[in-house]
Design a protein around this motif. Structure first.
Motif, short mmCIF file in Angstrom:
data_model
loop_
_atom_site.label_atom_id
_atom_site.label_comp_id
_atom_site.label_asym_id
_atom_site.label_seq_id
_atom_site.Cartn_x
_atom_site.Cartn_y
_atom_site.Cartn_z
N UNK A 86 0.96 -1.21 0.06
CA UNK A 86 0.02 0.16 0.21
C UNK A 86 0.84 1.32 -0.39
N UNK A 87 0.69 2.16 -1.05
CA UNK A 87 1.53 3.32 -0.94
C UNK A 87 0.57 4.28 -0.60
N UNK A 88 1.23 5.61 -0.02
CA UNK A 88 0.79 6.23 0.39
C UNK A 88 1.80 7.75 0.72
N UNK A 89 0.54 9.02 0.87
CA UNK A 89 1.65 9.94 -0.02
C UNK A 89 2.56 10.27 1.64
N UNK A 90 3.47 11.61 1.31
CA UNK A 90 4.36 11.12 2.56
C UNK A 90 3.98 11.18 3.99
N UNK A 91 3.94 10.70 4.93
CA UNK A 91 3.56 11.23 6.58
C UNK A 91 4.07 12.02 6.67
N UNK A 92 4.62 12.58 6.05
CA UNK A 92 5.25 14.17 6.66
C UNK A 92 4.16 14.83 6.59
N UNK A 93 3.06 14.93 6.05
CA UNK A 93 2.96 15.65 5.63
C UNK A 93 0.89 15.76 6.04
N UNK A 94 0.77 14.01 5.85
CA UNK A 94 -0.27 13.76 6.37
C UNK A 94 -0.49 12.20 7.14
N UNK A 95 -1.58 12.08 7.15
CA UNK A 95 -1.44 10.95 8.87
C UNK A 95 -1.95 9.58 7.79
#
Length: 290
Positions: A86-95
């Motif tokens: 599962x690929x997700x946008x950066x954890x630095x900008x989203x939970x």
């Protein structure tokens, strides 16, 4: 072993490309007042920009609920999948990344491998495409190793040029005075990702100069990787004509690079504002044909 590939909605991959590569999506949410909408499902990008421009305050954004993620995983398990990448946008900008991790811990009988891409938009989609196109060719551990190497800046990177400072000001990232001065000076901030967070790259006056600065840096990168199959994507925030014009120019300037066009959907455009441009690339071999 049967592997499923999931990407969150902020990758903004074309539906035909998702279908061709058998990639599942989990939507993030955009919030106007007390109403929440799943981007790409309950609200279109066109409707989003219309409503945002009519509002004095910015809409909110939120990651998928853990419950929605659990439902997706249980559905994939019933279809016979043993593993999910599962690929997700950066954890630095989203939970979103952490929500996925929590959901994986709540579902038995299926193994969830969550990837913090440390980036966003179609560029994070590059990694999902690579995994989908290699899941039947390589062992799972090799794919996980590859995508974690792929997300390093020397292989995959992106730049974003903000056209208007209104959203940054509304979102509290600029004071009214800073926004006023920046607008008067026609400052176009160029942003990039560092360690998973969006950081200033350059502050340049006029969009034309900002675009040329990005092009100059891309030329250095592309020359360094000459001989490799480089795929790049021009991304726009409700500015398709501007993006098409830039893409045409880039294709003439870099004939050995394959260029695609994408867009900033509701969740990302909430923060960047209308008229923003972006460009991302990867040196990994992927097929983006629809």
């Amino acid at each position: 072993m049967k592997i499923a590939i999931v990407v969150d909605s902020t990758a903004y991959l074309p539906e035909a490309l998702l279908k061709k590569n058998d990639i599942y999506t989990i939507p993030l949410n955009i919030v106007f007042g007390e109403s929440s909408y799943r981007e790409g499902i309950d609200i279109s990008t066109e409707e989003f920009f219309k409503r945002m421009n009519e509002s004095d305050s910015l809409p909110g954004t939120s990651q998928p609920s853990i419950g929605d993620y659990i439902l997706l995983l249980e559905s994939l398990r019933r279809e016979g999948y043993t593993d999910v990448i599962s690929f997700h946008l950066s954890a630095g900008i989203s939970g979103t990344y952490q929500s996925a991790v929590s959901a994986g811990e709540s579902v038995e009988g299926i193994n969830l491998h969550v990837i913090d891409t440390e980036i966003a938009c179609y560029v994070q989609g590059f990694m999902a495409l690579y995994a989908a196109q290699n899941k039947d060719k390589k062992p799972l551990e090799d794919i996980l190793t590859d995508v974690n190497e792929m997300k390093k800046k020397e292989h995959t990177d992106a730049f974003f040029i903000v056209d208007t400072l209104n959203n940054l000001q509304k979102g509290g990232r600029l004071t009214n005075a800073q926004a006023l001065i920046g607008s008067m000076l026609k400052v176009k901030p160029v942003l990039t990702f560092e360690d998973g967070k969006i950081v200033p790259y350059e502050k340049i006056r006029t969009m034309k100069k900002a675009v040329r600065k990005v092009e100059a840096d891309l030329e250095t990168v592309f020359e360094k990787h000459k001989g490799k199959k480089i795929t790049a994507v021009v991304i726009h925030s409700n500015a398709p004509e501007r993006a098409a014009e830039w893409q045409k120019h880039l294709e003439e300037k870099f004939p050995d690079v394959l260029f695609r066009q994408s867009y900033f959907g509701p969740v990302i455009a909430t923060h960047l504002g209308e008229g923003a441009l972006g460009i991302g690339y990867t040196t990994y071999d992927i097929d983006t044909a629809e």
